[in-house]
Design a protein around this motif. Structure first.
Motif, short mmCIF file in Angstrom:
data_model
loop_
_atom_site.label_atom_id
_atom_site.label_comp_id
_atom_site.label_asym_id
_atom_site.label_seq_id
_atom_site.Cartn_x
_atom_site.Cartn_y
_atom_site.Cartn_z
N ALA A 203 0.83 -1.20 0.00
CA ALA A 203 0.00 0.00 0.00
C ALA A 203 0.87 1.26 0.00
O ALA A 203 0.57 2.24 -0.69
N GLU A 206 2.13 1.67 -3.37
CA GLU A 206 1.09 2.23 -4.23
C GLU A 206 0.94 3.72 -3.98
O GLU A 206 0.77 4.51 -4.93
N LEU A 207 1.01 4.10 -2.70
CA LEU A 207 0.95 5.53 -2.37
C LEU A 207 2.14 6.27 -2.98
O LEU A 207 1.99 7.38 -3.52
N ASP A 748 -6.89 12.41 -3.96
CA ASP A 748 -6.74 10.96 -3.84
C ASP A 748 -5.50 10.61 -3.01
O ASP A 748 -5.53 9.68 -2.18
N CYS A 749 -4.41 11.30 -3.23
CA CYS A 749 -3.19 11.03 -2.47
C CYS A 749 -3.40 11.33 -0.98
O CYS A 749 -2.92 10.57 -0.13
N ARG A 751 -6.26 11.18 0.63
CA ARG A 751 -7.12 10.12 1.18
C ARG A 751 -6.33 8.81 1.35
O ARG A 751 -6.44 8.14 2.38
N ARG A 752 -5.50 8.46 0.34
CA ARG A 752 -4.72 7.23 0.44
C ARG A 752 -3.65 7.34 1.54
O ARG A 752 -3.36 6.37 2.23
N GLN A 753 -3.12 8.51 1.74
CA GLN A 753 -2.14 8.71 2.81
C GLN A 753 -2.77 8.47 4.17
O GLN A 753 -2.19 7.84 5.05
N GLU A 755 -5.30 6.49 4.71
CA GLU A 755 -5.53 5.05 4.82
C GLU A 755 -4.24 4.31 5.20
O GLU A 755 -4.24 3.41 6.03
N VAL A 756 -3.11 4.70 4.57
CA VAL A 756 -1.83 4.05 4.87
C VAL A 756 -1.43 4.31 6.31
O VAL A 756 -0.95 3.41 7.01
#
Length: 935
Positions: A203, A206-207, A748-749, A751-753, A755-756
């Motif tokens: 993940a 991916e980030l 998106d980055c 939000r993904r950050q 999550e990570v």
């Protein structure tokens, strides 16, 4: 974990069909070497799908009996578990006993295993086994056994080879901790965490990819902004250039054109007046040029006439002087004869003539000898110069051959150039022995031998041409080679010859030796006899001493030769002087006769000489007068030519000035016409706003002149032509689109950050939680080994690893154990301080500690010959230790041990060797310990 109760073997090794009970805590398998103890354990290992001992495998056992199939059947218990996911090890099988079967059959030329698990104690029917049972592959069977407690780590322990019961003591702290986690099931927890950690890393990767994509898109946005800026700048430049060209330039051009046309008309009128003045000056200069040209022509004609007179006078003077010189020369002969005839003569002319001829012959001989001596001296001086420069002058044939080698590009050196005598006392001996080899040629490259030998044949070179050379060997003590040093490789035969010849002080000493020898003076003995081969010092050729000796010899020879040359020159001078005097004397005796015969001729010449002298004087006066007149005419011509040249230069200057004035008039006319044309063009392109005087005044204030406007227009056009511009307005829309994409990707980055970061926090919390479980496992194992140590009377200390919430610390953690035997102090697991029996005890403690589980106090262990290194006391000690534990042990031992080995055994199995001539081995004998009833 389960325990073994019995095993049945069909066609296993040399047992046809044999059933053996194993329902005891400690089963002792005894028998002589080669009777099948390890074979029985390998049957159990094959039944449990683990590897056999040593380099054996199951195929070895089924091949021995030459039957096409083999079966193994084992009965194990299936105890109830106090905790865990499943109530029994072989769930969903819940009976107290479970049957394990292994079928080995030959398929496709190779032996293949299949396994089956049946509930209860199922008898083995070979005929119906294939259809009645559900057979499993090896991997699925292993998975089922692992669920029952037989993990891969336990399998590795059960597969320990014969006599390797101390194998666990060789584990490093990290390996031992890893084994504990595997046996207690925590390794799967660690593996599951690692998979979660890998997913977290994926993940994060991916980030990272999204971040890189965001950075790339940000770069594209910046590039698109730059392109949009270039488009806007291009558009602005286009608009300004159009305004300057269509609005500003016509107005300012009209204003500046009016002023420019007025100034141009004035310049044109001024240029016209200057051109007419230059035209008048040109006509006056041309008239003066014509006058001076006529004067120059007249002066040139007068100079040519004077030159003709001078040439005639000079010719007459030269003729008179030549005639006077001829007469004077003939009168000189008269004077010479008169001088000779005035001497006294009394000797015979014939004898004097013979004497003069002898003197002249002697002079010729002296000249020939002197010439030969000088040639010899030149040769010696050349050789001396070569030696002083470090080179020796070689003979002519050697020089010619070396020149041919150089022209052919063949590298070589001379033997004399590489030999050096280290002891001057033996210089003469070395020179004597090596004299025949002075001109030996050594080739630098052996591959040139053919070409070199062909040149040697062509030149008839009488000395050796050697292609193969080698370094000098170790010199024999007392040999001639011992005093010779080679600067490069030399022929091997030369090394051998020098090493074979011994150095002796004199013939007396040499006569007492065998073999070849030589004295310092060069008296040489070889197989054919002895002889003197020495050479004089001036004829030395090898080394620096030879060069110095040759130099001294040449200097002495030159000195003697110079003395001879001086003596010959003195004799030649004396003889030449005497011959000249004698020739003059003989000439005087003929002078009187000649004077008498030519008296009238000499008288006429004397009379003619006076008149010729007078004629020469008169011709000289005329020549001087004509020369003076010619010089005056030359001066007049020079002055006229100079005046003409000056006016011609002035005429050329006036012509250039006239051309310049004409060009200025033409330029002023063209400028005036161009100004008028521009004025008309500006008036024709005036914008409608030019009617407003305020607008015109504003433009005049904003711009200085029309020239500045034209310069700026030119600058803007060059900038548009040479710049990298964007000319499509779609770039503005593309810029807006990319900015929107960048904003979306940034969200998106983010939000993904988030999550990570949340996944990392959960992984960290999960790792912190299971670390407690790992600590509990390590503490449980530590408690097991300490309790086992108490049973065995051995002190055990366990250094628990640092299990912190950090991946690096977990990867480096290890389990350190120390043991205290007989209160002698702590020792490590494999530090070399323990005896063989102590190593066995340590290994058993480590091994059995892995099998102890309070929830499932069961399990079994194969121990191949644990008493191999033990004395009687330690055998009892190990036996007592085994009885005190709850695990099941299958122990092998040879029948040569002390009977104390049977003390802990509840069941003893005795194996026997196959008798010669029989196909099958005898069955295993069984002895069970009698258990007395409690009183």
């Amino acid at each position: 974990m389960f325990q073994m109760q019995s095993i049945e073997m069909v066609h296993w090794d040399f047992w046809q069909r044999l059933s053996v009970p194993l329902d005891a805590q400690i089963v002792t398998i005894i028998g002589p070497n080669g009777s099948g103890k390890t074979t029985l354990l390998d049957a159990l290992r094959t039944l449990l799908a683990i590897k056999c001992s040593g380099k054996r495998d199951y195929k070895r056992y089924v091949r021995n009996n030459r039957e096409p199939f083999a079966y193994l059947r084992g009965v194990v218990d299936n105890p109830r578990r106090l905790s865990g996911l499943y109530p029994t090890p072989f769930f969903p099988l819940t009976s107290e006993q479970v049957t394990l079967l292994c079928r080995i059959k030959k398929q496709g030329g190779d032996w293949v295993r299949h396994y089956a698990i049946a509930e209860g104690d199922v008898a083995l029917d070979v005929a119906l086994a294939d259809e009645a049972l559900q057979w499993l592959g090896v991997n699925e069977y292993k998975r089922r056994l692992e669920a029952a407690g037989l993990t891969a780590a336990v399998g590795e322990v059960l597969a320990l080879e014969q006599g390797d019961t101390d194998k666990l003591t060789e584990y490093s702290p990290r390996q031992l901790l890893d084994l504990v986690f595997q046996v207690f099931g925590d390794k799967d927890v660690l593996a599951n965490y690692q998979r979660a950690r890998d997913e977290q890393k994926a993940a994060e990767a991916e980030l990272s990819a999204l971040v890189r994509q965001q950075e790339a898109l940000d770069t594209r946005v910046e590039a698109m902004r730059t392109r949009a800026g270039r488009y806007l700048e291009w558009q602005g430049i286009q608009k300004r250039a159009a305004r300057l060209r269509d609005e500003v330039l016509p107005v300012l051009g009209l204003l500046d054109g009016r002023v420019s046309v007025g100034k141009g008309w004035q310049d044109y009128r001024r240029a016209q007046h200057g051109f007419h003045d230059m035209l008048r000056q040109r006509r006056d200069t041309l008239a003066l040029v014509s006058t001076l040209r006529d004067a120059e022509s007249a002066a040139q004609a007068a100079r040519d006439a004077a030159e003709t007179v001078r040439v005639e006078a000079q010719t007459a003077f030269m003729q008179a002087r030549d005639a006077e010189r001829d007469v004077a020369s003939q009168l000189k002969e008269r004077d010479r004869l008169q001088a000779l005839s005035s001497r006294e003569y009394g000797e015979d002319a014939m004898a004097l003539s013979h004497k003069l001829a002898g003197l002249r012959d002697n002079i010729d001989k002296l000249k020939d000898e002197l010439k030969a001596h000088k040639l010899q001296r030149d040769g010696l001086m050349g050789e001396l110069a070569a030696l002083e420069g470090g080179k020796q002058r070689a003979p002519e044939d050697v020089r010619a051959f070396r020149a041919e080698l150089d022209d052919a590009g063949i590298g070589h050196t001379m033997l004399a150039d590489i030999v050096e005598v280290t002891d001057s006392r033996w210089q003469g001996a070395v020179e004597a022995l090596l004299k025949p080899y002075r001109q030996v040629v050594l080739l630098s490259d052996p591959s040139d031998r053919r070409a070199a030998w062909q040149l040697g044949e062509k030149m008839r070179y009488r000395h050796f041409v050697v292609p193969d050379t080698a370094a000098a060997p170790r010199a024999r003590s007392g040999s001639l080679l011992e005093v010779v040093r080679f600067a490069a490789n030399a022929p091997e035969w030369l090394h051998s010859q020098l090493n074979r010849v011994s150095r002796v002080a004199d013939v007396k000493e040499g006569a007492q030796q065998d073999g070849d020898w030589i004295t310092p003076e060069g008296y040489f003995r070889e197989r054919r006899g002895a002889r003197h081969i020495g050479v004089p010092a001036y004829d030395y050729a090898f080394g620096e001493a030879a060069r110095q000796a040759r130099l001294q010899g040449l200097r002495d020879e030159l000195k003697a030769l110079n003395v001879r040359v001086l003596r010959d020159e003195e004799q030649l001078v004396a003889a030449s002087r005497e011959a000249a005097q004698l020739a003059d004397y003989l000439s005087g005796m003929d002078a009187i006769r000649l004077l008498d015969s030519r008296a009238e001729e000499f008288a006429a010449l004397a009379a003619q000489a006076e008149s010729l002298k007078q004629a020469v004087a008169e011709a000289g006066e005329r020549l001087a007068a004509s020369q003076a007149e010619r010089d005056a005419a030359e001066q007049r011509y020079s002055d006229a030519r100079l005046a003409h040249d000056r006016v011609c230069q002035r005429e050329q200057d006036s012509l250039n000035k006239l051309a310049a004035a004409r060009s200025e008039v033409e330029q002023a006319r063209r400028s005036l016409r161009r100004g008028l044309a521009e004025l008309r063009d500006c008036r024709a392109h005036l914008p409608a706003a030019a009617q407003d005087e305020a607008y015109v005044a504003q433009l005049a204030d904003e711009f200085e002149s029309a020239a500045d406007v034209r310069h700026e227009i030119h600058y803007l056009e060059e900038k548009l032509a040479s710049g990298d511009w964007e000319t499509d307005d779609a770039v503005l829309q593309l810029k807006d689109k990319l900015q929107e994409d960048l904003a979306s990707l940034t969200r998106d980055c983010q939000r993904r950050q988030a999550e990570v970061e949340r996944a990392a926090a959960l992984t960290h919390d999960a790792r912190d939680a299971y670390i407690g479980k790992l600590r509990a496992t390590v503490r449980a194992y530590a408690a097991n080994v300490k309790r086992l140590g108490e049973l065995a009377g051995i002190g055990v200390e366990v250094e628990l690893p640092q299990l912190s919430n950090d991946d690096t610390v977990l990867a480096q953690a290890g389990l350190v154990l120390k043991f205290n035997f007989d209160q002698k102090g702590m020792m490590g697991m494999n530090d070399g301080e323990a005896s063989g029996g102590q190593q066995v005890m340590k290994s058993l403690i480590l091994l059995i500690g892995l099998m102890m589980d309070e929830a499932n106090p069961s399990g079994f262990v194969f121990i191949d010959e644990p008493f191999a290194h033990l004395d009687i006391f330690n055998i009892d000690r190990v036996a007592g230790f085994l009885k005190a534990t709850e695990a099941q042990y299958l122990i092998t031992t040879p029948n040569t041990h002390n009977i104390n080995i049977f003390a802990p055994s509840g069941l003893t199995l005795a194996t026997r060797k196959k008798r010669p001539g029989e196909v099958w081995a005898p069955p295993i004998l069984q002895t069970r310990r009698r258990v007395e009833a409690a009183s």
